[in-house]
Design a protein around this motif. Structure first.
Motif, PDB file in Angstrom:
ATOM      1  N   PRO A 114     -11.502  11.028   0.728  1.00 39.01           N
ATOM      2  CA  PRO A 114     -11.140   9.834  -0.033  1.00 39.01           C
ATOM      3  C   PRO A 114      -9.713   9.381   0.249  1.00 39.01           C
ATOM      4  N   ASP A 115      -9.481   8.084   0.104  1.00 43.98           N
ATOM      5  CA  ASP A 115      -8.129   7.566  -0.068  1.00 43.98           C
ATOM      6  C   ASP A 115      -7.826   7.633  -1.559  1.00 43.98           C
ATOM      7  N   LEU A 116      -6.765   8.319  -1.924  1.00 43.15           N
ATOM      8  CA  LEU A 116      -6.372   8.337  -3.326  1.00 43.15           C
ATOM      9  C   LEU A 116      -5.974   6.933  -3.774  1.00 43.15           C
ATOM     10  N   LEU A 117      -5.964   6.711  -5.067  1.00 43.04           N
ATOM     11  CA  LEU A 117      -5.636   5.393  -5.606  1.00 43.04           C
ATOM     12  C   LEU A 117      -4.260   4.935  -5.137  1.00 43.04           C
ATOM     13  N   PHE A 118      -4.185   3.703  -4.670  1.00 37.10           N
ATOM     14  CA  PHE A 118      -2.981   3.036  -4.156  1.00 37.10           C
ATOM     15  C   PHE A 118      -2.633   3.470  -2.739  1.00 37.10           C
ATOM     16  N   PHE A 119      -3.555   4.187  -2.089  1.00 36.97           N
ATOM     17  CA  PHE A 119      -3.421   4.504  -0.678  1.00 36.97           C
ATOM     18  C   PHE A 119      -4.646   3.946   0.044  1.00 36.97           C
ATOM     19  N   GLY A 120      -4.438   3.447   1.246  1.00 42.87           N
ATOM     20  CA  GLY A 120      -5.570   2.888   1.961  1.00 42.87           C
ATOM     21  C   GLY A 120      -6.202   1.752   1.185  1.00 42.87           C
ATOM     22  N   LYS A 121      -7.521   1.856   0.985  1.00 45.93           N
ATOM     23  CA  LYS A 121      -8.266   0.780   0.326  1.00 45.93           C
ATOM     24  C   LYS A 121      -8.667   1.134  -1.106  1.00 45.93           C
ATOM     25  N   SER A 122      -8.069   2.147  -1.678  1.00 47.09           N
ATOM     26  CA  SER A 122      -8.394   2.539  -3.058  1.00 47.09           C
ATOM     27  C   SER A 122      -7.390   1.929  -4.026  1.00 47.09           C
ATOM     28  N   TYR A 123      -7.895   1.420  -5.140  1.00 43.42           N
ATOM     29  CA  TYR A 123      -7.018   0.673  -6.050  1.00 43.42           C
ATOM     30  C   TYR A 123      -7.626   0.642  -7.450  1.00 43.42           C
ATOM     31  N   THR A 124      -6.764   0.531  -8.435  1.00 42.44           N
ATOM     32  CA  THR A 124      -7.208   0.323  -9.818  1.00 42.44           C
ATOM     33  C   THR A 124      -6.226  -0.601 -10.529  1.00 42.44           C
ATOM     34  N   THR A 125      -6.747  -1.350 -11.480  1.00 40.59           N
ATOM     35  CA  THR A 125      -5.877  -2.165 -12.341  1.00 40.59           C
ATOM     36  C   THR A 125      -5.547  -1.425 -13.630  1.00 40.59           C
ATOM     37  N   ARG A 126      -6.098  -0.223 -13.801  1.00 41.03           N
ATOM     38  CA  ARG A 126      -5.775   0.582 -14.971  1.00 41.03           C
ATOM     39  C   ARG A 126      -4.334   1.088 -14.867  1.00 41.03           C
ATOM     40  N   LYS A 127      -3.783   1.509 -15.981  1.00 41.51           N
ATOM     41  CA  LYS A 127      -2.374   1.905 -16.038  1.00 41.51           C
ATOM     42  C   LYS A 127      -2.145   3.390 -15.806  1.00 41.51           C
ATOM     43  N   GLU A 128      -3.221   4.182 -15.735  1.00 41.23           N
ATOM     44  CA  GLU A 128      -3.048   5.626 -15.548  1.00 41.23           C
ATOM     45  C   GLU A 128      -2.426   5.935 -14.192  1.00 41.23           C
ATOM     46  N   ARG A 129      -1.458   6.863 -14.198  1.00 38.05           N
ATOM     47  CA  ARG A 129      -0.815   7.295 -12.959  1.00 38.05           C
ATOM     48  C   ARG A 129      -0.840   8.819 -12.835  1.00 38.05           C
ATOM     49  N   THR A 130      -1.700   9.456 -13.575  1.00 40.57           N
ATOM     50  CA  THR A 130      -1.723  10.906 -13.618  1.00 40.57           C
ATOM     51  C   THR A 130      -2.575  11.492 -12.498  1.00 40.57           C
ATOM     52  N   GLU A 131      -2.309  12.758 -12.180  1.00 38.98           N
ATOM     53  CA  GLU A 131      -3.139  13.463 -11.215  1.00 38.98           C
ATOM     54  C   GLU A 131      -4.556  13.662 -11.774  1.00 38.98           C
ATOM     55  N   GLU A 132      -4.644  13.783 -13.105  1.00 34.76           N
ATOM     56  CA  GLU A 132      -5.960  13.928 -13.732  1.00 34.76           C
ATOM     57  C   GLU A 132      -6.832  12.693 -13.491  1.00 34.76           C
ATOM     58  N   PHE A 133      -6.229  11.518 -13.602  1.00 35.69           N
ATOM     59  CA  PHE A 133      -7.006  10.292 -13.374  1.00 35.69           C
ATOM     60  C   PHE A 133      -7.407  10.175 -11.903  1.00 35.69           C
ATOM     61  N   GLN A 134      -6.496  10.511 -11.013  1.00 32.95           N
ATOM     62  CA  GLN A 134      -6.856  10.531  -9.593  1.00 32.95           C
ATOM     63  C   GLN A 134      -8.035  11.479  -9.359  1.00 32.95           C
ATOM     64  N   ALA A 135      -7.961  12.661  -9.965  1.00 32.02           N
ATOM     65  CA  ALA A 135      -9.018  13.662  -9.792  1.00 32.02           C
ATOM     66  C   ALA A 135     -10.352  13.152 -10.336  1.00 32.02           C
ATOM     67  N   LYS A 136     -10.337  12.528 -11.514  1.00 34.03           N
ATOM     68  CA  LYS A 136     -11.564  11.995 -12.097  1.00 34.03           C
ATOM     69  C   LYS A 136     -12.206  10.953 -11.190  1.00 34.03           C
ATOM     70  N   CYS A 137     -11.378  10.105 -10.586  1.00 31.55           N
ATOM     71  CA  CYS A 137     -11.906   9.054  -9.722  1.00 31.55           C
ATOM     72  C   CYS A 137     -12.526   9.645  -8.458  1.00 31.55           C
ATOM     73  N   VAL A 138     -11.875  10.646  -7.867  1.00 29.36           N
ATOM     74  CA  VAL A 138     -12.443  11.284  -6.683  1.00 29.36           C
ATOM     75  C   VAL A 138     -13.767  11.950  -7.024  1.00 29.36           C
ATOM     76  N   VAL A 139     -13.811  12.663  -8.140  1.00 28.60           N
ATOM     77  CA  VAL A 139     -15.040  13.358  -8.536  1.00 28.60           C
ATOM     78  C   VAL A 139     -16.153  12.356  -8.828  1.00 28.60           C
ATOM     79  N   GLN A 140     -15.834  11.271  -9.507  1.00 23.62           N
ATOM     80  CA  GLN A 140     -16.859  10.252  -9.779  1.00 23.62           C
ATOM     81  C   GLN A 140     -17.387   9.663  -8.480  1.00 23.62           C
ATOM     82  N   GLY A 141     -16.490   9.407  -7.538  1.00 17.45           N
ATOM     83  CA  GLY A 141     -16.921   8.901  -6.245  1.00 17.45           C
ATOM     84  C   GLY A 141     -17.813   9.887  -5.514  1.00 17.45           C
TER      85      GLY A 141
END
Length: 335
Positions: A114-141
């Protein structure tokens, strides 16, 4: 083999820099022509081909109406191969950081990168900047791609994310490999290390000009610096196209990483964990590897690669790939 390849790349980068300087000189005499990116798109396309030759294709997943995550995933998943997730750090997207891993590791694993959020083509408009949120998004993907179990290889900043993935999903993540990451460092330790480096971490991780990128690369690489011969024109292209996207959000990620939040009450993982460190790492010195090993206890082991800096995935890829295979694959399987 590893030494020969790195020396060849150093030799090649020198000659490419000569060509780049010639182009730079030619373009400088034509000030009325609008300059356009030339070298970085070419190299980026070449790296994409490496990924495609490793049986990987890009895919973009909308996790919800605010978050999109980009993966490189297998064209055809082999059920006789285990799944391996590669989690990158700062310094570009997943392609640029794992170009020396994909061919070798794809022979033994179904790779999900995966490209983590804000790297490559991964992006969110949510305000979370935590490693936990990054992890949740990768796992969901991963779940949307049909992955139910996997092992994980994470480097540097990706180690913080991967650690949280393993912590929150012990039934999914089977084994963990972390390369040169500051997981478990206290805020005081981070501040002391930054004093030794002597640079603002935002300027260091998100360079604005070629001199900043030289500092980052020199800090990360111990043996063969591929950027040594690169002209400023090329480096500025890289910065503008790769490093400066989602600038504000990346700065917020750094500020969160340096906060007290990331070092408080770090849980002990249930998974077997392999820590890989370069003995010349100047970003997260080897003492941090020993510290994390002590924290994790008997289920963790530390492998040290000699004469290698922070970016061991680039400096010593054969050693890193061999350690990953030996740790994750069944002992009876031919490596």
């Amino acid at each position: 083999m590893e030494s020969f390849r790195l020396r060849f790349h150093n030799f090649l980068s020198f000659h490419l820099s000569i060509i780049a300087k010639i182009f730079r000189w030619l373009f400088s005499s034509l000030p009325t022509i609008k300059r356009f990116p030339l070298f970085v798109p070419f190299i980026d396309a070449y790296i994409s081909l490496l990924f495609r030759f490793a049986n990987l294709s890009p895919c973009t997943l909308d996790l919800d109406d605010q978050t999109t995550i980009h993966f490189w995933a297998p064209n055809h998943r082999r059920y006789d191969k285990p799944n391996l997730v590669l989690v990158h750090g700062y310094g570009g997207d997943a392609k640029w950081q794992f170009m020396y891993q994909v061919k070798s590791l794809a022979e033994s694993f179904n790779l999900y990168i995966p490209d983590l959020l804000f790297f490559g083509k991964s992006y969110t408009t949510r305000k979370e900047r935590t490693e936990e949120f990054q992890a949740k998004c990768v796992v969901q993907g991963l779940k949307e791609l049909g992955v139910r179990n996997c092992s994980m290889f994470a480097i540097s900043y990706g180690g913080f994310v991967g650690y949280r993935m393993a912590e929150m999903n012990p039934q999914m993540v089977e084994k963990v490999v972390i390369l040169s990451s500051g997981v478990g460092c206290s805020k005081d330790q981070k501040e002391e290390q930054l004093k030794k480096i002597g640079r603002d971490p935002v300027e260091l991780l998100i360079p604005e000009k070629p001199e900043d990128l030289h500092v980052l690369v020199n800090l990360s690489i111990y043996k063969y610096n591929h950027f040594k011969w690169a002209p400023d024109y090329f480096l500025q292209e890289f910065i503008d196209m790769i490093s400066r996207t989602y600038l504000k959000e990346k700065q917020e990620l750094v500020h969160h990483l340096l906060s007290n939040h990331t070092d408080c009450r770090l849980p002990i993982l249930n998974q077997e964990t392999l820590l890989i460190w370069g003995d010349k790492d100047r970003v997260f010195p080897l003492m941090f590897g020993y510290q994390l090993q002590r924290h994790l206890g008997p289920r963790a082991k530390l492998e040290i690669i000699k004469n290698t800096g922070h970016a061991a995935n680039i400096e010593s890829p054969d050693s890193v790939n061999a350690l990953i295979k030996a740790f994750i694959l069944p002992q009876s399987k031919d490596l």
